[in-house]
Design a protein around this motif. Sequence first.
Motif, PDB file in Angstrom:
ATOM      1  N   ASP A 323     141.014  10.043  66.972  1.00 60.36           N
ATOM      2  CA  ASP A 323     141.202   8.436  66.347  1.00 60.36           C
ATOM      3  C   ASP A 323     142.292   7.845  67.836  1.00 60.36           C
ATOM      4  N   VAL A 324     142.307   8.119  68.671  1.00 61.55           N
ATOM      5  CA  VAL A 324     143.362   7.196  69.428  1.00 61.55           C
ATOM      6  C   VAL A 324     142.277   7.029  70.447  1.00 61.55           C
ATOM      7  N   PHE A 325     141.824   8.535  71.452  1.00 56.26           N
ATOM      8  CA  PHE A 325     140.982   8.067  72.071  1.00 56.26           C
ATOM      9  C   PHE A 325     139.674   7.526  71.958  1.00 56.26           C
ATOM     10  N   VAL A 380     152.132   7.329  73.356  1.00 54.83           N
ATOM     11  CA  VAL A 380     151.196   7.478  73.718  1.00 54.83           C
ATOM     12  C   VAL A 380     150.248   6.299  72.808  1.00 54.83           C
ATOM     13  N   THR A 381     149.451   6.026  73.549  1.00 49.73           N
ATOM     14  CA  THR A 381     148.562   4.733  72.862  1.00 49.73           C
ATOM     15  C   THR A 381     147.270   5.422  73.718  1.00 49.73           C
ATOM     16  N   SER A 382     146.738   4.098  72.625  1.00 51.16           N
ATOM     17  CA  SER A 382     145.353   3.989  73.686  1.00 51.16           C
ATOM     18  C   SER A 382     144.902   3.496  74.926  1.00 51.16           C
ATOM     19  N   VAL A 440     154.834  14.860  56.165  1.00 56.68           N
ATOM     20  CA  VAL A 440     155.133  13.401  56.874  1.00 56.68           C
ATOM     21  C   VAL A 440     154.405  12.676  57.897  1.00 56.68           C
ATOM     22  N   LEU A 441     153.554  13.100  57.853  1.00 53.75           N
ATOM     23  CA  LEU A 441     151.762  13.429  58.881  1.00 53.75           C
ATOM     24  C   LEU A 441     151.153  12.197  57.604  1.00 53.75           C
ATOM     25  N   SER A 442     151.525  13.078  56.900  1.00 55.04           N
ATOM     26  CA  SER A 442     149.969  12.563  55.878  1.00 55.04           C
ATOM     27  C   SER A 442     150.662  10.765  54.964  1.00 55.04           C
ATOM     28  N   PHE A 443     152.282  10.367  55.369  1.00 55.62           N
ATOM     29  CA  PHE A 443     152.765   9.052  55.218  1.00 55.62           C
ATOM     30  C   PHE A 443     152.924   7.852  56.437  1.00 55.62           C
ATOM     31  N   VAL A 444     152.595   8.125  57.791  1.00 61.58           N
ATOM     32  CA  VAL A 444     153.387   7.876  59.334  1.00 61.58           C
ATOM     33  C   VAL A 444     152.103   8.018  59.373  1.00 61.58           C
ATOM     34  N   SER A 445     152.245   6.949  60.943  1.00 59.68           N
ATOM     35  CA  SER A 445     151.451   7.021  61.806  1.00 59.68           C
ATOM     36  C   SER A 445     151.494   8.411  63.274  1.00 59.68           C
ATOM     37  N   TYR A 446     150.538   8.855  63.799  1.00 60.87           N
ATOM     38  CA  TYR A 446     150.982   9.726  64.509  1.00 60.87           C
ATOM     39  C   TYR A 446     151.962   9.514  65.687  1.00 60.87           C
ATOM     40  N   GLN A 447     152.418   8.044  66.078  1.00 58.29           N
ATOM     41  CA  GLN A 447     153.348   7.971  67.350  1.00 58.29           C
ATOM     42  C   GLN A 447     155.018   8.592  66.343  1.00 58.29           C
ATOM     43  N   THR A 448     154.701   7.971  64.991  1.00 61.25           N
ATOM     44  CA  THR A 448     155.788   8.260  64.194  1.00 61.25           C
ATOM     45  C   THR A 448     156.551   9.606  64.110  1.00 61.25           C
ATOM     46  N   PHE A 449     155.708  10.279  63.501  1.00 61.37           N
ATOM     47  CA  PHE A 449     155.037  11.910  63.662  1.00 61.37           C
ATOM     48  C   PHE A 449     155.635  12.089  64.431  1.00 61.37           C
TER      49      PHE A 449
END
Length: 489
Positions: A323-325, A380-382, A440-449
């Motif tokens: 998803d990110v890259f 980490v971001t794209s 938690v992952l099902s509610f938030v972004s990867y970064q927040t996770f």
Amino acid sequence: MESGAKFNIFSFTGKMKVLHASWVAFFITFVVWFNHAPLMQAIANTLGLSPQEVKTLLILNVALTIPARVVIGALTDRFGPRLVYSLLLAISSIPCFVFAFSDSFMQAAIARFAMGFVGAGFVVGIRMVSEWFPANELGTAEGIYGGWGNFGSAAAAMTLPTLALLFGGDEGWRYAVASTGVICLLYSFIYYRTVRNTPKGSTYFRPKNVGAMEVTSKGDLVFLLIMKLPMYLALALLTWKLSPAGIDMLSDGVAIGIYVGLVALYVFDAYKVLQVNKNLFKEPVPEIHQYKFKQVAVLNILYFATFGSELAVVSMLPLFFSDVFGLDMVYAGLLASAYAFMNLMSRPGGGWISDKFGRKKTLLILTAGLALGYLSMGLVTSHWPLWLAVAAAMACSFFVQAGEGAVFAAVPLIKRRLTGQIAGMTGAYGNVGAVTYLTVLSFVSYQTFFLVIAGTAVVGFITLLFMEEPKGQMAEVNEDGTVELITVN
């Protein structure tokens, strides 16, 4: 104990034969436990699964392991690891075959939930290895057992897609999954014929009662009842996720029934704990037989952050890279397998460092590294170079898995006859962590996770300050009433 024999990884006799046989058993349980992950796309296409149903299978896969590790730990202490591991391998092949040939989401979900049982195999080997190795080699031996066994998830990711292609067709994944069940069943017989519970002349110490864990003070009794709560709360969280409030797999009536059942189970569990420890209200436990339950509690919290995050991250990392890259799933899966690949050296490394430099000091350093590692993953971001993101994941992975090795370098040094139960509870906390993080992952972004995991690592670091370095000797009573002292440092 064969403490005199040299630790030689290339030896296949005595204690080393038991270590090799046990890590292979654990390796097979992990191949079977995660045989669905690299084939998820093909499975989803065949069964017509929605993205939400795919995520549900990931959570279901780690749910049953929570109570299973506690139960299997107690059975191991009572009946010995040789019999328990062999039976667990044989029985686990059944849901594996059911999953391989399921033709609906509901069948796959039930089989995947049952597959969580195989994840309890880990705690059996912890007791087996602790019987064969002295304290100064225990961290290294447990690290090799855990790390090389854990590598089963990476081995599944690297081999099963190719195996599915060799079988061919849209249904190739079925035979790839089923083949892991065949290996699991065959090895159950091999393991039983290969190992013994203890070296010749050694006593296998059993708990006075397998109904619940023994503690040695009234304060620890209250502490144990509090520490049991998160295991039930994690199962309640999972139920909520499957209810109409979540993905609507369970009806409101069934969800309420499960909540009531979990409360009843906790009450029954608490009753059993009080029954086993009722002597505490009559007379104090002699000092020589006491242990501090806070040692168990600290290791539980650390395993929540280490193994809990590993299970969650192994499940989601291919999707994260994809998803990110913007990578295709095969390439993303290959990059993600680098995270699990680190198990081969990191977990034995954590155990070895713990043997050499002390249990508490090692855990403090590794937990700090864990928090910083997940903090970097949360950034980490794209825009990052892909190689840097993979390097961050692998660095993070080192601290996670070395931390797991250091946790289980300390577990067998608390109370020998309770090692299975302690390992079961600590292992279960790892799965509590996985269910928590994946929810938690099902509610938030990867970064927040990733930042949430970093936060729990900081909590782990603070609790570690209360842990005491294992030292001196622990006492166990032989069947003839004599006391045996076991060195722990």
